[in-house]
Design an enzyme around this catalytic site. Sequence first.
Site, PDB file in Angstrom:
ATOM      1  CD  GLN B 301      -8.685   2.995  30.523  1.00  0.00           C
ATOM      2  OE1 GLN B 301      -8.507   3.415  29.389  1.00  0.00           O
ATOM      3  NE2 GLN B 301      -8.921   1.730  30.765  1.00  0.00           N
ATOM      4  CG  HIS B 331     -18.186  -5.133  19.882  1.00  0.00           C
ATOM      5  ND1 HIS B 331     -18.846  -4.058  20.411  1.00  0.00           N
ATOM      6  CD2 HIS B 331     -16.922  -5.073  20.373  1.00  0.00           C
ATOM      7  CE1 HIS B 331     -18.025  -3.385  21.209  1.00  0.00           C
ATOM      8  NE2 HIS B 331     -16.845  -3.971  21.203  1.00  0.00           N
ATOM      9  CG  ASP B 360     -15.835  -3.363  25.504  1.00  0.00           C
ATOM     10  OD1 ASP B 360     -15.612  -4.535  25.142  1.00  0.00           O
ATOM     11  OD2 ASP B 360     -15.778  -2.388  24.727  1.00  0.00           O
ATOM     12  CG  ASP B 380      -8.358  -4.306  28.949  1.00  0.00           C
ATOM     13  OD1 ASP B 380      -8.830  -3.985  27.857  1.00  0.00           O
ATOM     14  OD2 ASP B 380      -8.194  -3.495  29.891  1.00  0.00           O
ATOM     15  CG  ASP B 414       1.995  -2.817  27.910  1.00  0.00           C
ATOM     16  OD1 ASP B 414       1.898  -1.595  27.948  1.00  0.00           O
ATOM     17  OD2 ASP B 414       2.422  -3.455  26.928  1.00  0.00           O
ATOM     18  CB  ALA B 415      -1.393  -5.895  24.650  1.00  0.00           C
ATOM     19  CG  ASP B 437     -11.897  -3.641  20.614  1.00  0.00           C
ATOM     20  OD1 ASP B 437     -11.800  -2.581  19.963  1.00  0.00           O
ATOM     21  OD2 ASP B 437     -12.900  -3.943  21.271  1.00  0.00           O
TER      22      ASP B 437
END
Lengths: 597, 598
Positions: B301, B331, B360, B380, B414-415, B437
């Site tokens: 990304q 959050h 993040d 993540d 990759d989740a 998230d």
Amino acid sequence: MARLPTASSGGPSRRDVLAAGLASLSAGCLPRRDPGLGHIRGEILGPSDGRGHSLRDGGEGLRGRAIAEQERVDVAILGGGVAGLSAAWRLSRAGLDHFRVLELEDELGGTSRPGENHVTTYPWGAHYLPVPSRNLDALCELLRELDILRGFDAGGRALCREETLCRAPQERVFFKGRWYEGLYLRVGASAEDQRQFERFHDEVSRWVKAVSSDGRRAFSLPRAHSAPEVAAELDQLTMATYLDRLGLSSWRLRWYVDYACRDDFGLRATQCSAWAGMHYFAARLLHGDDSPPEVLTWPEGNGYLVRRLAQHVGDESASRRGRLRPRSLVVDVRALPNAGPGADTVEVLYLDLSQDPDPRKAPLCSLRARRAIWALPAFLRRHVLADYRQRPDSVPAWLQQFTYAPWLVANLTLRRAHAAPVAAAPVSVSARGAGFPPCWDNVLIESPSLGYVVATHQREAPIVPRSQGGDGQPRTVWTYYLPLSDGDPKDERARLLKLSWADARDRVLADLGRAEPTVRRDTERIDFFRWGHGMVRPVPGLLTGAALAQAALPRGGVHFAHSDLSGMALFEEAHHAGVRAAEEVLTALDASFEPWA
Amino acid sequence: MPKNAQPLEGVRDSVSPSDADPEQPAGNVRPPADSASALQSESGALPDDAAAPSAAPSYRRRRQMQVPLLFLSVFIIATCGLGYELIAGTVASYLLGDSVTQFSTAIGLYLFALGIGAYLSRFFDREDELTTRFIDIELAVALLGGFAAAILMLTFAHAAWFRPVLYSVIVATGTLVGLEVPLLLRILRRSMEFKELVARVLTVDYVGSLAASLLFPLLLVPRLGLVRTSLLFGLLNAAVGLWGTFLLRDSLRRVVALRLRCLLVLGALLAGFAFADHITSLAEDGLYADDVILSRNSPYQRIVITRGKSSFQLFLNGNLQFSSADEYRYHEALVHPAMLKAQRQQGRAPQRVLILGGGDGLAARELLRYGSIDEITMIDLDPVMTELARTFPLLKEQNNASLSSTKVHVHNADAMQWLEEHARKRDPRRWDVAVIDFPDPSSFAVGKLYTTHFYRLLRGALAPGGTAVVQSTSPLFARRSFWCIVRTLEEGGFFAYPYHAFVPSFGEWGYVLAVPRPTGLAAAGQTQPLLDFPSASLPPGLRYIDDAMLRALFVLSPDMRRPTREAGEASDDSELVPNRLNNQILVSYYEREWKRWN
């Protein structure tokens, strides 16, 4: 929108020119080599045509040497493709494990053979299986055993594990600079196009419903369950003529139908039997249910099923002494003098190429069996079956009806991500850039190829970071399919075998480059398989004629199993043929079993 | 910030008895070895005795013509000098946050460096080389100042290096700029009397500062961006240098070589100007309301951070992920209901938490408020994102350095594949709470993380009594998408409790609290239990959630409730289909719904 000339309407289009270019693969008048492709590596990997051709060219010298090893088994299975492995699986499920599977290649699978590199596994041929309908008992049983099929819904539809179904988005087509969702190009269709599309759809529905007087469907899978007499007239026509008779001239519809014929049979609509063409559309639809079944697929395509089958039927998998014997070139199959019930009826001679890859030097081995299952294509019979070989005049005429389409399959390893970026903007799905985002199957309308299938669609290849010795770049593998369907199959095959790696590379990149502008830059490697006899060709007359039935009759101790016995190179047919032949053998050996085929 | 600390040390030498005589040219005290000659280039003769009355009229006339040109140079130099100061201050406060501290520090350091420059000017002893040195210094300022923003932009992502580089650039630029005015005063001192000289130079200097301080925020940065603004100042400095070789040519040595150097520097700056887009992604500036202070391409990304007046924002591929101004609402609402629900169900405070996405580090910050948590596992996809969250000062400050906590273990994967591996390897680890998230399901690549397959895998990773929470886009703007996620969770084996929060940057935002539905005999006929939370269990320091708000979150207004056929809502497709890998229906719902708003 400009009309694209089709086979029946008008002069050469860009597509035809391209097609001609590809058809003349390595015909000596190639354009100059594409510069700037020096970074691309690769080779022509297979299949091992040299080994196979030694059968044709090697003469009796191959069989004349002393027999180095002798063995006896209950069943000798010749050919380790889907039919051979399915036969082995069926025997195994009936408790009969004393068999051998002899396979010429280094790897089992035939045209469903898997490949693998540092990025992912990928297919070298067949790459999907539609979720079977319930009547395919044996196939449903196999999928249940492999924990793919979980049961059936109230409507009789098979329920498969979600992760084995092809993920969305599945298909897109490229036309005039943009990708569109689906295989039939809807954008820009006129009212007349739409009317004709619906007309064709109605025709398919009509055949879905059509049954014979004893209740068999006109088109069914396996083909042997169909009632060929219901639609026998279709086998006298080509698909193109059939569409002409229906008054269907919409180019986009005709392209779609032509694509279907090339995809499933390696034939143009102008060559393909209308019976086979309609079978493609009608056989998998259930009465009253318009949506075609979902498809099962894996990164390595049907190679996944091959590997799982081999695991289930093999012992010390693929070892020289095991049940599964790759690198075995069958050179002779002969009936043994009748020595009474229970005795061996067949002797199979094969060259053990695992000991020496040169057929002229490899040891000759003998395998005596109570029964043999021929799971090889029919065209090999006259080179291997002893009586045909010794008396060429005894080769029946119907054997000549089996012809095979040559295919070129390329696997491209690319340094790029398959899917859209992780967090694409909200309107990215349809409105951005070159159109619909990358799918599993990516088809080019103005191309003689079928486009490419993405191996990392079902499972992304992990990015190897620098810290772990990688370069942090995403990679994917595309499998590119080109049926060589324009000329006579013999000529096309000859051209294919002369094709050099660099020529093939240039052709594939030129074709894909129109839709994928960065493919030349992103491609790191291209490897090829040249399938000289990739698929049996269901030309008019084959499917309802006598040849298929004749070819399936057991001869001596040999039973026959191959997808070509159905006239259509489909996984379901290969599996069915293997199971059917195995059940013939089980019956002949007086084993008790519950028939599935 | 005015350069009013400009020292006049270099001027001191020029104070002379002749100052008293307004008619006397300033250069009459000493033999004008160099500078004044420039003002007399037409005559070709050096005024060896400038005091000679006969020389005075023509001298004065020429001076009247050329002095304004020299003062124009002073004006430009002054403008540029203040420009660099502003750039340093802006970049520092953009990148390091806390604008008061950063701006003060940068400006203070810069002014101090001006003093260093002024002091060093006394070591330029050879009066005959003064002009040449001045032009060399112009070129050095042009290069360093011109590329200052580019250098800082390129180094800022590497936080370990950024501060030393920033302060070095500030001190070096300041020192060079500090040399300019003293040398210029010495060059000019012989052409006019001291009181006039000081008055004029300082006046022009301050006017230049005013010009810079107005142009900088109003015209230059909005139009050109920081990098090009900085390069533009450099170009002006280099142009002054080149121009000086003409204005002052008679006092210069090796003029040709000097001009060549000027041209080289000009060329370099022009090239930088032309390729500024490649240095950073200035082209993107127009896409964002605020200034882009970071943009990185990862394999997955494009990560962009922008900075506005009082907050900064994170964008992934152009989509806002949070604004520092109100992310606490998002959050807190994401994390605390799930924590309390798990506590209620398990009868103890949760100890092990799984975060899927959330690179993040802000969800982790909220979780670390609970002393009961021993271990947070974060999955993540993007190592670039998690590394930025760990080291980039603004993010690190915002997430309270959560990703550096010894309790937090980050895996870049990759989740879905990670969960598949977890299931395949029969990994015995289970988590009390899972916080999901991910970005919104705007593409197929993300949509797969909202499927029944994914939620079944998730269910297998939860401890008995565990709880998951899924960020679920907006129930108001994308109502069907939101309820599709609810439906998918239900299909995946969960009781789903949808709720919402108001986050000004996003609008009404939605979440789903998900509790595994018991399987087997116990599940037969079981209806979804009512939601309840233990009271007085929230950690201190929350700004959005308290016990009352916790319950209020689960009250949805009618326009956000589950669409029903009876209500005639969403008449096109009122039966929600669960999102599966092989249909990815959510992506089309989402696209259709957000299109209406974009």
